[in-house]
Design a protein around this motif. Structure first.
Motif, PDB file in Angstrom:
ATOM      1  N   LEU A  89      31.891  75.050  18.945  1.00  0.00           N
ATOM      2  CA  LEU A  89      31.302  73.767  18.004  1.00  0.00           C
ATOM      3  C   LEU A  89      32.188  72.819  17.586  1.00  0.00           C
ATOM      4  O   LEU A  89      32.028  71.633  17.622  1.00  0.00           O
ATOM      5  CB  LEU A  89      30.380  74.382  17.185  1.00  0.00           C
ATOM      6  N   HIS A  90      33.217  73.323  16.899  1.00  0.00           N
ATOM      7  CA  HIS A  90      34.473  72.277  16.370  1.00  0.00           C
ATOM      8  C   HIS A  90      34.742  71.566  17.554  1.00  0.00           C
ATOM      9  O   HIS A  90      35.251  70.386  17.458  1.00  0.00           O
ATOM     10  CB  HIS A  90      35.211  73.088  15.836  1.00  0.00           C
ATOM     11  N   GLN A  91      35.255  72.059  18.738  1.00  0.00           N
ATOM     12  CA  GLN A  91      35.831  71.312  19.834  1.00  0.00           C
ATOM     13  C   GLN A  91      34.468  70.177  20.155  1.00  0.00           C
ATOM     14  O   GLN A  91      35.276  69.197  20.484  1.00  0.00           O
ATOM     15  CB  GLN A  91      35.961  72.427  20.879  1.00  0.00           C
ATOM     16  N   ALA A  92      33.500  70.518  20.095  1.00  0.00           N
ATOM     17  CA  ALA A  92      32.511  69.592  20.636  1.00  0.00           C
ATOM     18  C   ALA A  92      32.262  68.472  19.407  1.00  0.00           C
ATOM     19  O   ALA A  92      32.345  67.187  20.095  1.00  0.00           O
ATOM     20  CB  ALA A  92      31.186  70.361  20.611  1.00  0.00           C
ATOM     21  N   ALA A  93      32.398  68.830  18.469  1.00  0.00           N
ATOM     22  CA  ALA A  93      32.365  67.661  17.292  1.00  0.00           C
ATOM     23  C   ALA A  93      33.537  66.881  17.460  1.00  0.00           C
ATOM     24  O   ALA A  93      33.713  65.625  17.313  1.00  0.00           O
ATOM     25  CB  ALA A  93      32.570  68.328  15.993  1.00  0.00           C
ATOM     26  N   GLN A  94      34.831  67.300  17.768  1.00  0.00           N
ATOM     27  CA  GLN A  94      36.306  66.738  18.050  1.00  0.00           C
ATOM     28  C   GLN A  94      35.816  65.497  19.384  1.00  0.00           C
ATOM     29  O   GLN A  94      36.240  64.586  19.080  1.00  0.00           O
ATOM     30  CB  GLN A  94      37.466  67.451  18.396  1.00  0.00           C
ATOM     31  N   VAL A  95      35.266  66.134  20.399  1.00  0.00           N
ATOM     32  CA  VAL A  95      35.117  65.297  21.565  1.00  0.00           C
ATOM     33  C   VAL A  95      34.064  64.076  21.293  1.00  0.00           C
ATOM     34  O   VAL A  95      34.226  62.936  21.308  1.00  0.00           O
ATOM     35  CB  VAL A  95      34.551  66.018  22.629  1.00  0.00           C
ATOM     36  N   LEU A  96      32.955  64.518  20.426  1.00  0.00           N
ATOM     37  CA  LEU A  96      31.945  63.559  19.915  1.00  0.00           C
ATOM     38  C   LEU A  96      32.567  62.506  19.044  1.00  0.00           C
ATOM     39  O   LEU A  96      32.282  61.117  19.015  1.00  0.00           O
ATOM     40  CB  LEU A  96      30.922  64.126  19.443  1.00  0.00           C
ATOM     41  N   THR A  97      33.534  62.819  18.039  1.00  0.00           N
ATOM     42  CA  THR A  97      34.169  62.026  17.258  1.00  0.00           C
ATOM     43  C   THR A  97      35.008  60.929  18.188  1.00  0.00           C
ATOM     44  O   THR A  97      35.226  59.702  17.772  1.00  0.00           O
ATOM     45  CB  THR A  97      35.081  62.741  16.283  1.00  0.00           C
ATOM     46  N   SER A  98      35.653  61.736  19.085  1.00  0.00           N
ATOM     47  CA  SER A  98      36.592  60.815  19.892  1.00  0.00           C
ATOM     48  C   SER A  98      35.897  59.797  20.779  1.00  0.00           C
ATOM     49  O   SER A  98      36.104  58.727  20.996  1.00  0.00           O
ATOM     50  CB  SER A  98      37.382  61.619  20.855  1.00  0.00           C
ATOM     51  N   VAL A 134      38.685  73.821  28.638  1.00  0.00           N
ATOM     52  CA  VAL A 134      39.419  73.071  29.886  1.00  0.00           C
ATOM     53  C   VAL A 134      38.363  71.850  30.009  1.00  0.00           C
ATOM     54  O   VAL A 134      38.757  70.660  30.289  1.00  0.00           O
ATOM     55  CB  VAL A 134      39.368  73.927  30.993  1.00  0.00           C
ATOM     56  N   GLY A 135      37.129  72.047  29.912  1.00  0.00           N
ATOM     57  CA  GLY A 135      36.082  70.847  30.145  1.00  0.00           C
ATOM     58  C   GLY A 135      36.371  69.879  29.096  1.00  0.00           C
ATOM     59  O   GLY A 135      36.409  68.423  29.254  1.00  0.00           O
ATOM     60  N   ALA A 136      36.294  70.445  27.908  1.00  0.00           N
ATOM     61  CA  ALA A 136      36.404  69.377  26.577  1.00  0.00           C
ATOM     62  C   ALA A 136      37.866  68.796  26.556  1.00  0.00           C
ATOM     63  O   ALA A 136      37.705  67.427  26.452  1.00  0.00           O
ATOM     64  CB  ALA A 136      36.345  70.246  25.435  1.00  0.00           C
ATOM     65  N   GLU A 137      38.855  69.350  27.142  1.00  0.00           N
ATOM     66  CA  GLU A 137      40.022  68.749  27.248  1.00  0.00           C
ATOM     67  C   GLU A 137      39.965  67.613  28.460  1.00  0.00           C
ATOM     68  O   GLU A 137      40.626  66.595  28.188  1.00  0.00           O
ATOM     69  CB  GLU A 137      41.165  69.566  27.657  1.00  0.00           C
ATOM     70  N   ALA A 138      39.337  67.860  29.567  1.00  0.00           N
ATOM     71  CA  ALA A 138      38.998  66.722  30.619  1.00  0.00           C
ATOM     72  C   ALA A 138      38.494  65.439  29.947  1.00  0.00           C
ATOM     73  O   ALA A 138      38.646  64.388  30.481  1.00  0.00           O
ATOM     74  CB  ALA A 138      38.349  67.609  31.674  1.00  0.00           C
ATOM     75  N   VAL A 139      37.352  66.010  29.384  1.00  0.00           N
ATOM     76  CA  VAL A 139      36.502  64.722  28.380  1.00  0.00           C
ATOM     77  C   VAL A 139      37.497  64.053  27.561  1.00  0.00           C
ATOM     78  O   VAL A 139      37.525  62.843  27.699  1.00  0.00           O
ATOM     79  CB  VAL A 139      35.469  65.127  27.898  1.00  0.00           C
ATOM     80  N   ARG A 140      38.183  64.511  26.457  1.00  0.00           N
ATOM     81  CA  ARG A 140      39.445  64.068  25.782  1.00  0.00           C
ATOM     82  C   ARG A 140      40.366  63.194  26.476  1.00  0.00           C
ATOM     83  O   ARG A 140      40.570  62.047  26.366  1.00  0.00           O
ATOM     84  CB  ARG A 140      39.975  64.884  24.837  1.00  0.00           C
TER      85      ARG A 140
END
Length: 152
Positions: A89-98, A134-140
């Protein structure tokens, strides 16, 4: 550009606005409080608050984070997420912030982008990739490339 590798994007400690995802949801952005809360498991209201910010239901967001409906139901009863779910969930919030930063603070535009298939992600929608590191990193990485004008 033969011989030149594109470097991975790593978000810095950028200044966040008062109406950021962090403020709106109560999710700690970083620091000792974040570490303690992830370890103990986030309160379920963080998931509900983030879903509300995105104008989607908690079960839809939970699904994108790799959580089944029966698991979500158990978490709702317990009032807490697991450590792994809290981390996601924190990772998702980071991606959404980015992604909001990519669109200069326009959360609506960022959300539209998160829901749209991206060729640079193999045609997947960024929201679908938030269930794994890995997926979240690809998006970032993609966000960083777009912010820096890299043709993708």
């Amino acid at each position: 550009m033969a011989g030149h590798d594109i470097k991975a994007y790593h978000p810095g400690s950028e200044v966040v606005s008062a109406n950021s995802i962090w403020t709106a949801t109560g999710i700690p952005e970083r620091g000792p409080q974040l570490i303690a809360e992830v370890h103990d498991g986030f309160p379920i209201n963080y998931l509900e608050s983030l879903a509300s910010e995105l104008n989607i239901s908690a079960p839809v967001l939970a699904g994108h984070l790799g959580m089944s409906r029966p698991t979500l139901h158990r978490r709702l009863k317990a009032g807490r997420l697991s450590t792994k779910e809290s981390d996601r969930l924190h990772q998702a919030a980071q991606v959404l912030t980015s992604s909001t930063g990519l669109f200069e603070g326009n959360q609506a535009a960022a959300w539209i982008w998160m829901l749209a298939p991206q060729l640079a992600l193999g045609g997947m929608r960024p929201i679908e990739m938030l269930g794994t590191y890995v997926g979240a990193e690809a998006v970032r990485d993609l966000i960083g490339q777009l912010e820096h004008g890299v043709c993708v």
